[in-house]
Design a protein around this motif. Structure first.
Motif, PDB file in Angstrom:
ATOM      1  N   GLY B 311       0.951  -1.363   0.017  1.00  0.00           N
ATOM      2  CA  GLY B 311       0.009  -0.206   0.048  1.00  0.00           C
ATOM      3  C   GLY B 311       0.846   1.333   0.010  1.00  0.00           C
ATOM      4  N   ALA B 312       0.331   2.342  -0.691  1.00  0.00           N
ATOM      5  CA  ALA B 312       0.918   3.682  -0.563  1.00  0.00           C
ATOM      6  C   ALA B 312      -0.223   4.584  -0.415  1.00  0.00           C
ATOM      7  CB  ALA B 312       1.646   3.809  -2.014  1.00  0.00           C
ATOM      8  N   ALA B 316      -3.122  12.916  -1.422  1.00  0.00           N
ATOM      9  CA  ALA B 316      -3.928  12.763  -2.321  1.00  0.00           C
ATOM     10  C   ALA B 316      -4.741  11.591  -2.235  1.00  0.00           C
ATOM     11  CB  ALA B 316      -3.483  13.123  -3.816  1.00  0.00           C
ATOM     12  N   GLY B 317      -4.207  10.743  -1.888  1.00  0.00           N
ATOM     13  CA  GLY B 317      -5.269   9.355  -1.755  1.00  0.00           C
ATOM     14  C   GLY B 317      -4.573   8.178  -1.453  1.00  0.00           C
ATOM     15  N   ALA B 318      -4.839   6.864  -1.688  1.00  0.00           N
ATOM     16  CA  ALA B 318      -4.311   5.795  -1.266  1.00  0.00           C
ATOM     17  C   ALA B 318      -4.341   4.784  -2.434  1.00  0.00           C
ATOM     18  CB  ALA B 318      -4.798   5.241  -0.146  1.00  0.00           C
ATOM     19  N   VAL B 319      -3.516   3.737  -2.477  1.00  0.00           N
ATOM     20  CA  VAL B 319      -3.732   2.771  -3.430  1.00  0.00           C
ATOM     21  C   VAL B 319      -2.922   1.498  -3.161  1.00  0.00           C
ATOM     22  CG1 VAL B 319      -1.156   3.518  -4.713  1.00  0.00           C
ATOM     23  CG2 VAL B 319      -3.359   2.129  -5.781  1.00  0.00           C
ATOM     24  N   PRO B 388       6.183   6.777  -0.056  1.00  0.00           N
ATOM     25  CA  PRO B 388       6.073   5.612   0.844  1.00  0.00           C
ATOM     26  C   PRO B 388       5.347   4.403   0.618  1.00  0.00           C
ATOM     27  CG  PRO B 388       5.824   8.059   1.716  1.00  0.00           C
ATOM     28  CD  PRO B 388       5.483   7.971   0.240  1.00  0.00           C
ATOM     29  N   ALA B 389       5.614   3.485   0.951  1.00  0.00           N
ATOM     30  CA  ALA B 389       4.784   2.204   0.806  1.00  0.00           C
ATOM     31  C   ALA B 389       5.235   1.059   1.697  1.00  0.00           C
ATOM     32  CB  ALA B 389       5.015   1.654  -0.524  1.00  0.00           C
ATOM     33  N   PHE B 390       4.470   0.337   2.102  1.00  0.00           N
ATOM     34  CA  PHE B 390       4.598  -0.830   2.989  1.00  0.00           C
ATOM     35  C   PHE B 390       3.614  -1.922   2.841  1.00  0.00           C
ATOM     36  CE2 PHE B 390       2.247   2.489   4.871  1.00  0.00           C
ATOM     37  CZ  PHE B 390       1.156   1.825   5.669  1.00  0.00           C
ATOM     38  N   ASP B 391       4.024  -3.168   3.409  1.00  0.00           N
ATOM     39  CA  ASP B 391       3.152  -4.346   3.134  1.00  0.00           C
ATOM     40  C   ASP B 391       2.080  -4.221   4.420  1.00  0.00           C
ATOM     41  OD1 ASP B 391       4.970  -5.245   1.432  1.00  0.00           O
ATOM     42  OD2 ASP B 391       5.264  -6.930   2.294  1.00  0.00           O
ATOM     43  N   ALA B 396      -6.462  -4.255   6.928  1.00  0.00           N
ATOM     44  CA  ALA B 396      -6.124  -3.442   7.817  1.00  0.00           C
ATOM     45  C   ALA B 396      -6.152  -2.043   6.836  1.00  0.00           C
ATOM     46  CB  ALA B 396      -4.924  -3.501   8.486  1.00  0.00           C
ATOM     47  N   TRP B 397      -5.709  -2.253   5.484  1.00  0.00           N
ATOM     48  CA  TRP B 397      -5.463  -1.129   4.716  1.00  0.00           C
ATOM     49  C   TRP B 397      -6.663  -0.690   4.007  1.00  0.00           C
ATOM     50  CZ3 TRP B 397      -1.462   1.502   2.993  1.00  0.00           C
ATOM     51  CH2 TRP B 397      -1.534   2.389   2.070  1.00  0.00           C
TER      52      TRP B 397
END
Lengths: 219, 409
Positions: B311-312, B316-319, B388-391, B396-397
């Motif tokens: 996820g990042a 402006a938002g999330a993906v 910035p991204a992480f598993d 949860a995401w």
């Protein structure tokens, strides 16, 4: 040690009742329970019951806390934290305190939390005393059968309190969903256990009557 | 102290992670737990086949004791200073909703003790199974590995890496490992959760920071500091933490230091309180359909809840990208808000990187690198703005970002 053969609590014409003389009744309740406990512990079978039950209960409590597990790698190792006294009194959650030592012996790993050992032993003694009185009473000449099961039943909340320490973690492992209310309720498990154990002990104690002659003869 | 690999799984945790070929949304796919050889792919996206071996993470030294490490703070911060992002991160909910979702995790303030004096060993001086999960950090010339088996008992390490005071954080319930610059303060575990996620507190002013959101949501009562409120709605500065395995990380970075079990806390590091990532994957980590998240979520979705996504999020938002698909496909594209983004896989350390790609430049695999705009670049160094991204576990995401862009999910 005897009880009325009809199974009711003995209340003679002069005996206080909760309604007529509550303070006296409570004093009497404690006094009778004290006499019952002392009587039970004068006997070998009473003491054996106390020690066996308290020991088993304490071990089970430590297992429930996950302080005593079979996760060891083998070998012997002891680790003690740098400030054991301060650490021992550091609460992690209600009625769960920090461990001061890790002991590995073969397959066994034990985390030593002094306050929780005291709690576990205290709960174990309460269960053990209740069961000791029940067992001695059950083996008495009147075979009143107030039931050793009463003490065992009383121990259940105490045992559950062991799980309650880390309740949310337990829920995580078994896959139940925690709510805020459930997490909050679990924090009351230990006081609930103590209250229920004391209540059961008083109930058991109030239903027995020490027979000095019988007690002396059996010893 | 030498630890052989543990095989014992507690009776309570012995939840068989059997086949769940009918996972929600993926009826034609085998269980996310099972790779081609029956090895778990649940958190890595690829099977891990090097699970044997022993553990010896005893002792250790402060990082400053190793030649060449920049383990003394070089950046200057006043007490309590906290580096913040210029633009706050997007929140998928009103901040008040996060506050309303704040609940006890069953432990008290700092009831899960952070590691504030971490001790390390060189890679060649420890024993750790190749499949052991580690959280890797390469920052400012320093390289560190933080074993999951240690962090599951502490959740936060207040460290100095590359001369910067940082916090390496891990939430077992959401499967998230994230790094934050901490400036002149430290982070601790508040004992509270929101959306199953760790809420950190900063020890200077007790602002509460949900790890995934990385944004101040409320002020606690542990400190009485003027001006704490100005941190509400502000976001922490982050750096990349890689969720991978010890073999992959130490192969990529032989010079890495590894966090040891010398923590001055009496913990049973042989036991994961939440379950096991080792086969059979069990407890909270199990992807079985019946294993739902244990704490209430801010939003629910029908997709497989424990699926791992990369996820990042920005202002402006999330993906989110399905990690397993990313590992198989090497390149995936999506949108964050209205802007195109591209994710690329680094199979060597089983991780993914996400880039803003406003011009929609084509990206193609080129051996171990990626071809873009006539050049070849490593997965972590594409000539684009890296986000910035992480598993994270999908539930949860999605709970934090219900309107997230979703790719192969």
């Amino acid at each position: 040690m005897t009880t009325p053969t009809d199974g009711r609590t003995e209340t003679g014409p002069e005996a206080p009742t909760p309604r007529t003389a509550p303070i006296t009744w409570i004093r009497s309740l404690f006094a009778r329970t004290g006499v019952a406990v002392r009587g039970a512990l004068r006997r070998r079978d009473g003491r054996a019951t106390l020690l066996l039950v308290a020991g088993l209960y304490s071990l089970t409590y430590l297992w429930a806390l996950r302080d005593l597990t079979a996760t060891g790698p083998g070998g012997l190792d002891v680790f003690v934290v740098s400030e054991p006294i301060t650490t021992a009194l550091t609460p992690l959650s209600p009625f769960l305190f920090e461990a001061v030592a890790r002991i590995e012996a073969g397959p066994i790993v034990y985390l030593f939390r002094p306050v929780n050992v005291a709690l576990g032993v205290g709960l174990g003694l309460l269960v053990g005393v209740t069961l000791a009185v029940s067992v001695v009473s059950w083996r008495g000449p009147d075979a009143c059968r107030i039931g050793a099961g009463a003490g065992a039943t009383a121990g259940v909340p105490g045992l559950l309190s062991g799980f309650a320490c880390c309740g949310p973690q337990l829920l995580v492992v078994i896959g139940l969903q925690a709510s805020a209310g459930l997490v909050a309720a679990m924090q009351w498990m230990v006081p609930l256990a103590v209250a229920s154990l004391l209540g059961t002990l008083l109930w058991v104690g109030s239903r027995v009557r020490l027979d000095p002659d019988y007690s002396r003869h059996r010893n | 102290m030498s630890h052989t690999r543990r095989r014992f799984i507690t009776a309570l945790a012995a939840v068989t992670a059997g086949s769940s070929a009918g996972c929600l949304g993926r009826p034609d796919r085998p269980s996310a737990d099972d790779g081609p050889d029956g090895e778990p792919v649940v958190d890595l996206g690829v099977p891990c086949t090097d699970s044997g071996g022993s553990v010896d993470l005893s002792g250790g030294r402060p990082a400053a004791a190793f030649d060449g490490t920049r383990a003394t703070p070089e950046a200057t911060y006043a007490d309590g200073d906290l580096p913040l992002r210029g633009t706050p991160l997007h929140l998928g909910h009103e901040r008040s909703a996060l506050v309303d979702g704040d609940m006890s995790g069953g432990v008290g303030h700092d009831g899960i003790p952070s590691i504030d004096d971490p001790r390390f060993a060189r890679a060649g001086d420890v024993e750790l199974p190749g499949c052991a999960r580690v959280f890797g950090v390469a920052l400012g010339g320093d390289v560190r590995a933080y074993p999951q088996r240690v962090l599951v008992h502490h959740e936060i390490v207040n460290d100095v890496v590359g001369g910067e005071p940082v916090a390496v954080t891990y939430c077992p319930l959401t499967g998230t490992a994230q790094g934050f610059y901490r400036g002149g303060t430290e982070f601790g575990v508040s004992g509270r959760l929101v959306n199953s996620n760790l809420i950190m507190w900063d020890r200077a002013r007790d602002v509460r920071w949900p790890q995934i959101a990385a944004t101040g949501i409320e002020v606690g009562g542990q400190r009485d500091t003027d001006g704490a409120d100005r941190h509400l709605g502000q976001s922490l500065r982050e750096f990349r933490v890689v969720w991978t395995t010890w073999r992959r990380w130490s192969d990529r970075h032989p010079e890495t230091l590894v966090l040891t079990e010398g923590t001055d806390a009496a913990r049973n590091y042989n036991r994961d309180p939440y379950g096991s990532y080792e086969p059979p994957v069990s407890g909270h980590y199990s992807t079985e359909a019946g294993r739902q998240p244990n704490f209430p979520l801010l939003a629910y979705d029908s997709a497989e809840s424990k699926r791992v996504v990369v996820g990042a999020r920005t202002g402006a938002g999330a993906v989110a990208f399905d990690k397993r698909t990313l590992m198989e496909s090497s390149v995936l594209t999506g949108t964050l808000g209205d802007a195109p983004v591209v994710a690329v896989a680094d199979e060597g350390i089983t991780t993914g990187y996400v880039y803003a790609n406003p011009e929609g430049l084509p990206v193609e695999r080129d051996g171990d690198a990626y071809a873009i705009d006539g050049t070849s670049a490593p997965p972590d160094g594409l000539p684009l703005d890296r986000l910035p991204a992480f598993d994270a576990m999908w539930f949860a995401w999605h709970g934090f970002y219900p309107n997230t862009g979703r790719v192969e999910i």
